[in-house]
Design an enzyme around this catalytic site. Structure first.
Site, PDB file in Angstrom:
ATOM      1  N   MET A 130     -19.180 -40.081  43.114  1.00 53.79           N
ATOM      2  CA  MET A 130     -19.291 -41.286  43.954  1.00 53.79           C
ATOM      3  C   MET A 130     -20.425 -41.099  44.960  1.00 53.79           C
ATOM      4  SD  MET A 130     -18.217 -41.952  47.372  1.00 53.79           S
ATOM      5  CE  MET A 130     -17.470 -43.207  48.360  1.00 53.79           C
ATOM      6  N   GLU A 153      -7.894 -38.494  38.835  1.00 53.47           N
ATOM      7  CA  GLU A 153      -7.486 -37.690  37.669  1.00 53.47           C
ATOM      8  C   GLU A 153      -6.243 -36.845  37.940  1.00 53.47           C
ATOM      9  OE1 GLU A 153     -10.118 -37.159  39.546  1.00 53.47           O
ATOM     10  OE2 GLU A 153     -10.737 -35.054  39.635  1.00 53.47           O
ATOM     11  N   HIS A 212      -9.620 -38.261  44.005  1.00 56.85           N
ATOM     12  CA  HIS A 212      -9.527 -37.766  42.625  1.00 56.85           C
ATOM     13  C   HIS A 212      -8.400 -38.463  41.873  1.00 56.85           C
ATOM     14  CE1 HIS A 212     -12.242 -34.235  43.062  1.00 56.85           C
ATOM     15  NE2 HIS A 212     -11.943 -34.430  44.334  1.00 56.85           N
ATOM     16  N   TYR A 262     -15.845 -21.796  36.671  1.00 56.27           N
ATOM     17  CA  TYR A 262     -16.085 -20.967  35.483  1.00 56.27           C
ATOM     18  C   TYR A 262     -15.031 -19.868  35.343  1.00 56.27           C
ATOM     19  CZ  TYR A 262     -20.784 -22.936  34.827  1.00 56.27           C
ATOM     20  OH  TYR A 262     -21.836 -23.773  34.596  1.00 56.27           O
ATOM     21  N   CYS A 306     -15.622 -38.408  43.464  1.00 53.57           N
ATOM     22  CA  CYS A 306     -15.930 -37.510  44.578  1.00 53.57           C
ATOM     23  C   CYS A 306     -17.443 -37.274  44.658  1.00 53.57           C
ATOM     24  CB  CYS A 306     -15.117 -36.232  44.479  1.00 53.57           C
ATOM     25  SG  CYS A 306     -14.850 -35.512  46.105  1.00 53.57           S
ATOM     26  N   ASP A 332      -0.166  -6.094  31.961  1.00 58.97           N
ATOM     27  CA  ASP A 332      -1.229  -6.075  32.978  1.00 58.97           C
ATOM     28  C   ASP A 332      -0.699  -5.375  34.231  1.00 58.97           C
ATOM     29  OD1 ASP A 332      -2.580  -7.756  31.293  1.00 58.97           O
ATOM     30  OD2 ASP A 332      -2.338  -9.568  32.525  1.00 58.97           O
TER      31      ASP A 332
HETATM   32  N1  GLN Z   1     -19.120 -31.571  47.541  1.00 62.92           N
HETATM   33  C1  GLN Z   1     -18.613 -32.843  47.923  1.00 62.92           C
HETATM   34  C2  GLN Z   1     -17.867 -32.781  49.247  1.00 62.92           C
HETATM   35  O1  GLN Z   1     -17.474 -31.746  49.687  1.00 62.92           O
HETATM   36  C3  GLN Z   1     -17.735 -33.422  46.853  1.00 62.92           C
HETATM   37  C4  GLN Z   1     -16.511 -32.641  46.576  1.00 62.92           C
HETATM   38  C5  GLN Z   1     -15.851 -32.968  45.260  1.00 62.92           C
HETATM   39  O2  GLN Z   1     -16.493 -33.524  44.367  1.00 62.92           O
HETATM   40  N2  GLN Z   1     -14.603 -32.589  45.110  1.00 62.92           N
HETATM   41  O3  GLN Z   1     -17.648 -33.799  49.867  1.00 62.92           O
END
Ligand code: GLN
Length: 533
Positions: A386, A511, A509, A56, A383, A150
């Site tokens: 999955m 992406e 990942h 966020y 991640c 800034d």
């Molecule tokens: N929280 C999970 C882990 O640490 C997945 C991490 C994520 O989605 N980047 O394995």
């Protein structure tokens, strides 16, 4: 002899003007002319890296090949340039101070008083020049985060001032500002730009080029006025008009001759204008889709689209590759419940469950997996996504009702997602996950194999938990297989359900590695499956 040229990109008036996109676009144009270019982001916050930041705060944390947790702008750099960045491409104030303080503790400063000038500025300059060392690059573009004026940015601006003297004609400054439009009077206003340039000048830095972000075209009169008041040539006032997609910006900047301005500033010869053919080809496909699909993106940070920046961009690349417009419906995982999930998901052509940490929103993510699995809807879990697919399968197919991830339930009796062995002793938070690129062996004839068209891949990771291998046999007997395995550690990196239309979960990942020129195979296959559906 050192020949690398340094271009600094600063911003004024407001944040979020798109310094990252301007930097990436300029880099793209210079790259298309045959130059070697890299981009660096300097972030003025005190966190050592953005890895510990809540999404966020600053949106997604981007991970590089070498496992650096970095600002999401590095994702733009890679997507535009199609070359890897590294830890050296993102530096924060926290990292600079940490280095200087470590040196002080070691006694490196020989009893001197350690000060912002010269010690902090020296460290900033060292980090900037490091990228240009050994003439590896023709151009190093350094984007300075934050807005001129800034307090936090001052040491960076001061470093630029010093470098302008040190590097002499190998240095230039591009300042990006906003020219707001006042609807009431129907006028574009240049005063904020004048003030922000003045602030930069007070810090001793005269910009060489001004890029003006605007909703309306700038006429010659406005350009002359800005040039006159801000002490630059009229040709050096560049318009950055709002465009439909960030991928149009290089084309806009070429039309405005930003690359030519840079080249002539350094007294170099411009040569013919590059045709940007592959880039334009991509834009053509992006702008004239033949199909349309709706993907449900299930996550807990959906209020802030930047939290899923690389995923959003990967869908744009994969959509273009499939001549398909990908509409993303953002679905808050906390809003999905037994009572509404079927209704909420029924119009989707595909479902993606996103990465994440912690317990919040998990139940909704598991329901989304269940819906995709039971209704043969193409599914991609990344991640944590999955891991949710693995948990859902255990609970609803293997009938291990208490199955969970140890991350969500410390005392879980059936921890189908386990804490990685190497993580068990770790207590520090920053930079301690399994990070960066690892190899993976892909199972022949799996969906993953069909997507990658190779059996050996490398993907980037950011996690502490993993599939619990003691359950692997149970899973494969019941129809969920491990189709990607790390060849050294045997960690499960990909799972799929062969009977399903297209159901793939990846521990890594994908992406982070999708670019305009190389859309990621997993995303391309996923979109292809949704179009076929
Ligand atoms: N929280 C999970 C882990 O640490 C997945 C991490 C994520 O989605 N980047 O394995």
């Amino acid at each position: 002899m050192a020949t690398t040229k340094y271009i600094f990109v600063t911003g004024g008036v407001t944040s979020s003007l798109g310094k990252g996109i301007i930097s990436a676009s300029l880099a793209k144009l210079l790259q298309a002319r045959g130059y070697k270019v890299t981009i660096q982001k300097l972030d003025p916050y005190i966190n050592v890296d953005p890895g510990t930041l809540n999404p966020y705060e600053h949106g997604e944390c981007y991970v590089t090949e070498d496992g650096a947790e970095t600002d999401l702008d590095l994702g733009h750099y890679e997507r535009f340039l199609n070359v890897f960045t590294s830890q050296a491409n993102n530096v924060t104030t926290g990292r600079i101070y940490q280095d200087v303080i470590n040196k002080e503790r070691r006694g490196d400063f020989l009893g001197k008083t350690v000060q912002i000038i010269p010690h902090i500025t020296d460290e900033i300059k060292r980090r900037i020049k490091l990228l240009g060392s050994k003439n590896k690059f023709d151009f190093v573009i350094t984007e300075i985060g934050g807005t001129v004026g800034d307090i936090e940015s001052l040491p960076y601006i001061e470093s630029v001032r010093q470098l302008k003297w040190e590097l002499k004609n190998r240095c230039m400054v591009i300042h990006l500002t906003l020219v707001p439009y006042l609807a009431a009077s129907g006028e574009l206003k240049t005063k904020p730009t004048q003030h922000s340039v003045k602030t930069l000048q007070e810090a001793g830095v005269q910009p060489d080029v001004l890029v003006l972000r605007t909703e309306h075209r700038l006429n010659a009169e406005i350009r002359s006025k800005v040039a006159n008041f801000c002490n630059v040539q009229k040709e050096a006032v560049v318009e950055s008009h709002d465009v439909k997609t960030i991928y149009e910006v290089p084309i806009e900047m070429q039309r405005e001759k930003l690359d030519e301005l840079v080249i002539s500033h350094f007294g170099m010869v411009a040569g013919p204008k590059p045709d940007l053919k592959p880039w334009k080809e991509f834009l053509k496909q992006l702008n004239a889709p033949k199909h349309q699909v709706k993907i449900g993106l299930v996550g807990k940070y959906v209020e802030l689209k930047d939290a899923y920046k690389s995923i959003n961009e990967s869908f744009i690349h994969a959509g273009a590759a499939n001549e398909t417009k990908v509409e993303i419906e953002y679905i808050h995982s906390e809003h999905l419940a037994e009572s509404n999930y079927e209704e909420a998901l029924k119009t989707l052509d595909g479902i993606i469950v996103t990465p994440g940490f912690g317990h919040r929103g998990i139940a909704g993510k598991i329901l989304a997996v269940k819906y995709a699995r039971e209704n043969n809807i193409p599914f991609l879990g990344i991640c944590l996504g999955m891991q949710c697919a693995v948990i859902e399968f255990a609970q609803n197919v293997l009938k291990l009702e208490d199955a969970n991830s140890l991350e969500m339930d410390r005392k879980c009796k059936n921890p189908v997602i386990n804490l990685m062995e190497e993580q068990k002793m770790i207590t520090e938070k920053g930079g301690t996950m399994r990070l960066g690129s690892y190899p993976c062996r892909v199972l022949r004839d799996s969906n993953a194999h069909k997507a990658y068209k190779t059996l050996k891949i490398n993907e980037r990771h950011r996690h502490r938990y993993e599939f619990n291998n003691s359950y692997q046999e149970m899973y494969s007997k019941a129809g969920m297989i491990a189709s990607g395995i790390n060849p050294e550690t045997e960690l499960v990196e990909i799972v799929e359900i062969p009977k399903h239309k297209w159901f793939v979960g990846v521990q890594f990942h994908p992406e982070y590695k999708s670019t305009v020129i190389n859309p990621h195979p997993i995303f391309v296959s996923f979109i292809k499956a949704t179009v076929e559906k």
